[in-house]
Design a protein around this motif. Structure first.
Motif, PDB file in Angstrom:
ATOM      1  N   ILE A  69      21.162 -23.142   9.408  1.00 37.42           N
ATOM      2  CA  ILE A  69      20.259 -24.110   9.302  1.00 37.42           C
ATOM      3  C   ILE A  69      19.655 -24.193   8.084  1.00 37.42           C
ATOM      4  N   GLU A  70      19.651 -25.190   7.235  1.00 36.49           N
ATOM      5  CA  GLU A  70      19.290 -25.145   5.810  1.00 36.49           C
ATOM      6  C   GLU A  70      17.990 -26.166   5.927  1.00 36.49           C
ATOM      7  N   ILE A  71      16.989 -25.767   5.164  1.00 35.52           N
ATOM      8  CA  ILE A  71      15.650 -26.669   5.196  1.00 35.52           C
ATOM      9  C   ILE A  71      15.283 -26.908   3.570  1.00 35.52           C
ATOM     10  N   ILE A  72      15.066 -28.012   3.269  1.00 34.84           N
ATOM     11  CA  ILE A  72      14.792 -28.234   1.854  1.00 34.84           C
ATOM     12  C   ILE A  72      13.471 -29.284   1.699  1.00 34.84           C
ATOM     13  N   SER A  73      12.441 -28.814   1.042  1.00 33.72           N
ATOM     14  CA  SER A  73      11.327 -29.920   0.616  1.00 33.72           C
ATOM     15  C   SER A  73      11.513 -30.378  -0.544  1.00 33.72           C
ATOM     16  N   GLU A  74      11.005 -31.494  -0.867  1.00 31.11           N
ATOM     17  CA  GLU A  74      10.957 -32.112  -2.259  1.00 31.11           C
ATOM     18  C   GLU A  74      10.124 -33.183  -2.557  1.00 31.11           C
ATOM     19  N   LEU A  75       9.601 -33.523  -3.482  1.00 26.30           N
ATOM     20  CA  LEU A  75       8.941 -34.752  -3.956  1.00 26.30           C
ATOM     21  C   LEU A  75       9.914 -35.562  -4.636  1.00 26.30           C
ATOM     22  N   ILE A  76       9.784 -36.670  -4.237  1.00 26.49           N
ATOM     23  CA  ILE A  76      10.983 -37.714  -4.580  1.00 26.49           C
ATOM     24  C   ILE A  76      10.297 -38.818  -5.425  1.00 26.49           C
ATOM     25  N   GLU A  77      10.753 -39.342  -6.692  1.00 27.78           N
ATOM     26  CA  GLU A  77      10.335 -40.568  -7.100  1.00 27.78           C
ATOM     27  C   GLU A  77      11.057 -41.565  -6.507  1.00 27.78           C
ATOM     28  N   SER A  78      10.442 -42.617  -6.118  1.00 25.31           N
ATOM     29  CA  SER A  78      10.973 -44.062  -5.726  1.00 25.31           C
ATOM     30  C   SER A  78      11.706 -44.791  -6.649  1.00 25.31           C
ATOM     31  N   LYS A  79      12.921 -45.184  -6.331  1.00 22.87           N
ATOM     32  CA  LYS A  79      13.806 -45.900  -7.308  1.00 22.87           C
ATOM     33  C   LYS A  79      14.314 -47.253  -6.303  1.00 22.87           C
ATOM     34  N   GLU A  80      13.663 -47.358  -5.288  1.00 22.80           N
ATOM     35  CA  GLU A  80      13.998 -48.682  -4.779  1.00 22.80           C
ATOM     36  C   GLU A  80      13.117 -49.829  -5.202  1.00 22.80           C
ATOM     37  N   PHE A  85       5.691 -47.574  -2.041  1.00 27.50           N
ATOM     38  CA  PHE A  85       5.067 -46.282  -2.467  1.00 27.50           C
ATOM     39  C   PHE A  85       6.179 -45.871  -3.635  1.00 27.50           C
ATOM     40  N   SER A  86       5.125 -45.367  -4.576  1.00 29.36           N
ATOM     41  CA  SER A  86       6.278 -44.537  -5.755  1.00 29.36           C
ATOM     42  C   SER A  86       6.711 -43.116  -5.601  1.00 29.36           C
ATOM     43  N   GLN A  87       6.041 -42.526  -4.464  1.00 23.27           N
ATOM     44  CA  GLN A  87       6.529 -41.152  -4.394  1.00 23.27           C
ATOM     45  C   GLN A  87       6.638 -40.765  -3.050  1.00 23.27           C
ATOM     46  N   TRP A  88       7.378 -39.944  -2.541  1.00 21.06           N
ATOM     47  CA  TRP A  88       7.654 -39.561  -1.247  1.00 21.06           C
ATOM     48  C   TRP A  88       7.934 -38.059  -1.062  1.00 21.06           C
ATOM     49  N   LEU A  89       7.371 -37.478   0.123  1.00 22.94           N
ATOM     50  CA  LEU A  89       7.753 -36.156   0.492  1.00 22.94           C
ATOM     51  C   LEU A  89       9.169 -36.195   1.200  1.00 22.94           C
ATOM     52  N   GLY A  90      10.138 -35.423   0.843  1.00 27.10           N
ATOM     53  CA  GLY A  90      11.235 -35.486   1.556  1.00 27.10           C
ATOM     54  C   GLY A  90      11.519 -34.120   2.194  1.00 27.10           C
ATOM     55  N   LEU A  91      11.954 -33.978   3.381  1.00 29.65           N
ATOM     56  CA  LEU A  91      12.367 -33.109   4.020  1.00 29.65           C
ATOM     57  C   LEU A  91      13.806 -33.299   4.664  1.00 29.65           C
ATOM     58  N   THR A  92      14.628 -32.120   4.250  1.00 34.77           N
ATOM     59  CA  THR A  92      15.975 -32.196   4.655  1.00 34.77           C
ATOM     60  C   THR A  92      16.224 -30.975   5.555  1.00 34.77           C
ATOM     61  N   PHE A 152      19.369 -34.214   9.111  1.00 33.88           N
ATOM     62  CA  PHE A 152      18.403 -34.912   9.235  1.00 33.88           C
ATOM     63  C   PHE A 152      17.654 -35.286   8.096  1.00 33.88           C
ATOM     64  N   LYS A 153      17.089 -36.266   7.474  1.00 28.64           N
ATOM     65  CA  LYS A 153      16.239 -36.477   6.145  1.00 28.64           C
ATOM     66  C   LYS A 153      15.012 -37.213   6.839  1.00 28.64           C
ATOM     67  N   ILE A 154      13.656 -36.763   6.709  1.00 18.58           N
ATOM     68  CA  ILE A 154      12.359 -37.320   6.945  1.00 18.58           C
ATOM     69  C   ILE A 154      11.919 -37.636   5.547  1.00 18.58           C
ATOM     70  N   TYR A 155      11.438 -38.751   5.360  1.00 19.41           N
ATOM     71  CA  TYR A 155      10.665 -39.115   4.289  1.00 19.41           C
ATOM     72  C   TYR A 155       9.537 -40.016   4.585  1.00 19.41           C
ATOM     73  N   ILE A 156       8.373 -39.201   4.077  1.00 17.72           N
ATOM     74  CA  ILE A 156       7.168 -39.999   4.263  1.00 17.72           C
ATOM     75  C   ILE A 156       6.283 -40.270   3.029  1.00 17.72           C
ATOM     76  N   PRO A 157       5.586 -41.152   3.128  1.00 14.75           N
ATOM     77  CA  PRO A 157       4.934 -41.491   1.513  1.00 14.75           C
ATOM     78  C   PRO A 157       4.006 -40.306   1.134  1.00 14.75           C
ATOM     79  N   PHE A 158       3.973 -40.063  -0.251  1.00 18.09           N
ATOM     80  CA  PHE A 158       3.240 -39.142  -0.777  1.00 18.09           C
ATOM     81  C   PHE A 158       1.739 -39.892  -1.009  1.00 18.09           C
ATOM     82  N   LEU A 159       0.816 -39.331  -0.395  1.00 15.31           N
ATOM     83  CA  LEU A 159      -0.465 -40.429  -0.481  1.00 15.31           C
ATOM     84  C   LEU A 159      -1.720 -39.181  -1.109  1.00 15.31           C
ATOM     85  N   THR A 160      -2.411 -39.836  -2.183  1.00 13.23           N
ATOM     86  CA  THR A 160      -3.319 -39.052  -2.864  1.00 13.23           C
ATOM     87  C   THR A 160      -4.542 -39.314  -2.127  1.00 13.23           C
TER      88      THR A 160
END
Length: 168
Positions: A69-80, A85-92, A152-160
């Motif tokens: 099982i591999e788990i990766i977290s990241e902060l993703i800049e929105s390109k859509e 939202f301009s940034q997303w928290l991503g969890l794979t 599975f990839k979960i994306y939620i907005p990065f909110l300050t």
């Protein structure tokens, strides 16, 4: 504010015995610079738990001896274009298990639908995960190939700042 990496680490702590008993290797690549964000940590932990528990079950049921099982977290800049939202928290969360049959993929997020045999599942886990992503104005994506694994990839907005409907 909460930290996505902490949610992952807390969830893995709860599931560590199940993984050890099934000799499942975990590869964890958490972005150590991931900033805190406003989200509901308990509901997100429930989603992460369900996805990892499903991966453990799939690897165990398949009899696979080299489960991963591999788990990766990241902060993703929105390109859509037009993205709210301009940034997303991503969890794979991925595994090298048997994969999900193609005919099941379109129903996998439906409440009470399960691919597990007999009384082994309620069919609610992934529908809850989808609901959690939706409640966070995020999304849950599935990639799976039979015989190769599931991701599975979960994306939620990065909110300050807290969202107007903050519950926690």
């Amino acid at each position: 504010k909460s930290n996505l990496n902490q949610v992952v680490q807390d969830t893995l702590f709860v599931l560590r015995i199940r993984m050890m008993h099934r000799n499942i290797e975990t590869r964890i690549r958490l972005n150590q610079n991931l900033p805190d964000s406003w989200f509901m940590p308990s509901s997100l932990q429930q989603a992460v738990y369900n996805i990892i528990a499903n991966a453990i079950d799939a690897l165990a049921e398949s009899g696979q001896i080299d489960g991963l099982i591999e788990i990766i977290s990241e902060l993703i800049e929105s390109k859509e274009p037009g993205d709210e939202f301009s940034q997303w928290l991503g969890l794979t969360i991925g595994d090298n298990g048997p994969g999900i049959p193609e005919e099941a993929r379109e129903k996998i997020f439906t409440p009470f639908y399960t691919t597990k045999a007999g009384d082994k599942g309620t069919g609610l886990g992934l529908s809850i995960c989808k609901r959690v992503a939706d409640e966070h104005n995020g999304r849950l994506e599935l990639e799976s190939r039979e015989g190769e694994g599931t991701c599975f990839k979960i994306y939620i907005p990065f909110l300050t700042e807290p969202p107007a409907t903050a519950k926690e």
